[in-house]
Design an enzyme around this catalytic site. Sequence first.
Site, PDB file in Angstrom:
ATOM      1  N   ASN A  50       0.825  -1.233  -0.047  1.00 27.07           N
ATOM      2  CA  ASN A  50       0.095  -0.091   0.043  1.00 27.07           C
ATOM      3  C   ASN A  50       0.830   1.282  -0.102  1.00 27.07           C
ATOM      4  OD1 ASN A  50       0.636  -0.574   2.662  1.00 27.07           O
ATOM      5  ND2 ASN A  50      -0.933   0.364   3.460  1.00 27.07           N
ATOM      6  N   GLU A  52       0.336   5.154   0.736  1.00 31.43           N
ATOM      7  CA  GLU A  52      -0.519   6.282   1.126  1.00 31.43           C
ATOM      8  C   GLU A  52      -0.185   7.597   0.674  1.00 31.43           C
ATOM      9  OE1 GLU A  52      -1.126   5.648   5.230  1.00 31.43           O
ATOM     10  OE2 GLU A  52      -2.272   3.683   5.066  1.00 31.43           O
ATOM     11  N   CYS A  61      -4.377   0.681  -2.548  1.00 30.33           N
ATOM     12  CA  CYS A  61      -4.243  -0.663  -1.674  1.00 30.33           C
ATOM     13  C   CYS A  61      -2.847  -1.565  -2.303  1.00 30.33           C
ATOM     14  CB  CYS A  61      -5.364  -1.377  -1.833  1.00 30.33           C
ATOM     15  SG  CYS A  61      -6.791  -0.782  -0.755  1.00 30.33           S
ATOM     16  N   GLU A  63      -3.073  -4.519  -3.012  1.00 33.05           N
ATOM     17  CA  GLU A  63      -3.626  -5.631  -3.970  1.00 33.05           C
ATOM     18  C   GLU A  63      -3.635  -4.977  -5.498  1.00 33.05           C
ATOM     19  OE1 GLU A  63      -4.750  -4.869  -1.211  1.00 33.05           O
ATOM     20  OE2 GLU A  63      -5.830  -6.587  -0.133  1.00 33.05           O
ATOM     21  N   CYS A  94      -9.985  -5.352   0.439  1.00 24.82           N
ATOM     22  CA  CYS A  94     -11.161  -4.640   0.584  1.00 24.82           C
ATOM     23  C   CYS A  94     -11.874  -5.063  -0.673  1.00 24.82           C
ATOM     24  CB  CYS A  94     -10.825  -3.177   0.547  1.00 24.82           C
ATOM     25  SG  CYS A  94     -10.150  -2.437  -1.047  1.00 24.82           S
ATOM     26  N   CYS A  97     -10.876  -3.712  -4.249  1.00 25.45           N
ATOM     27  CA  CYS A  97      -9.547  -4.721  -4.639  1.00 25.45           C
ATOM     28  C   CYS A  97     -10.156  -6.091  -5.119  1.00 25.45           C
ATOM     29  CB  CYS A  97      -8.342  -4.727  -3.585  1.00 25.45           C
ATOM     30  SG  CYS A  97      -7.593  -3.160  -3.314  1.00 25.45           S
TER      31      CYS A  97
HETATM   32  N1  THU Z   1      -5.295  -1.614   2.429  1.00 25.51           N
HETATM   33  C1  THU Z   1      -4.630  -2.359   1.368  1.00 25.51           C
HETATM   34  O1  THU Z   1      -3.567  -1.995   1.017  1.00 25.51           O
HETATM   35  N2  THU Z   1      -5.477  -3.357   1.227  1.00 25.51           N
HETATM   36  C2  THU Z   1      -6.663  -3.700   1.633  1.00 25.51           C
HETATM   37  O2  THU Z   1      -7.532  -4.764   1.072  1.00 25.51           O
HETATM   38  C3  THU Z   1      -7.163  -3.038   2.724  1.00 25.51           C
HETATM   39  C4  THU Z   1      -6.538  -1.612   2.838  1.00 25.51           C
HETATM   40  C5  THU Z   1      -4.608  -0.249   2.989  1.00 25.51           C
HETATM   41  C6  THU Z   1      -5.174   0.964   2.309  1.00 25.51           C
HETATM   42  C7  THU Z   1      -4.405   1.972   3.604  1.00 25.51           C
HETATM   43  O3  THU Z   1      -3.160   2.236   3.235  1.00 25.51           O
HETATM   44  C8  THU Z   1      -4.565   0.970   4.614  1.00 25.51           C
HETATM   45  O4  THU Z   1      -4.721  -0.150   4.387  1.00 25.51           O
HETATM   46  C9  THU Z   1      -5.610   1.238   5.718  1.00 25.51           C
HETATM   47  O5  THU Z   1      -6.857   1.401   4.985  1.00 25.51           O
END
Ligand code: THU
Length: 141
Positions: A50, A52, A61, A63, A94, A97
Amino acid sequence: MTNDPRPGPVPPPTLEARALEAQRRAYAPYSKFRVGAAVQVSGEVFEGANVENASYGLTVCAERIAVFAAVVAGAHRLEAVAVCTEASPPSSPCGACRQVLLEFAPDPAAVTVTAVNPHGERRSWTLAELLPDGFSGRELP
Ligand code: THU
């Protein structure tokens, strides 16, 4: 010359090991929730983590980064997914994804999605279980 005491060729790291490795490269200064992903696409493994942003909604994300890396490399047939977080029990991809994974899954019932954490816990589903009756795009004109 190598110092590796193991005999014979070293097997490639598993998809889960690649997700664990990718997790170290997460950029998550805001949520502190570090996610690593590894996808097997057309026989090759691609990693993501991920990333940000101070403008939170721009976060991507792990994935999706992994799948997009595969597509840019020319690989389109999604075969398996591994995701690594610190969560216990391990947390699943999520909804956004799941939809992106579905786009590249010719047979969602044959795509295994495994969630792990560094403590050795594991949960696993098929993509069809995670996104039943997903929008495949076949409905489009
Ligand atoms: N996140 C992911 O990378 N993958 C997911 O399937 C769920 C959430 C990340 C996004 C963000 O940087 C952090 O997790 C909190 O939501």
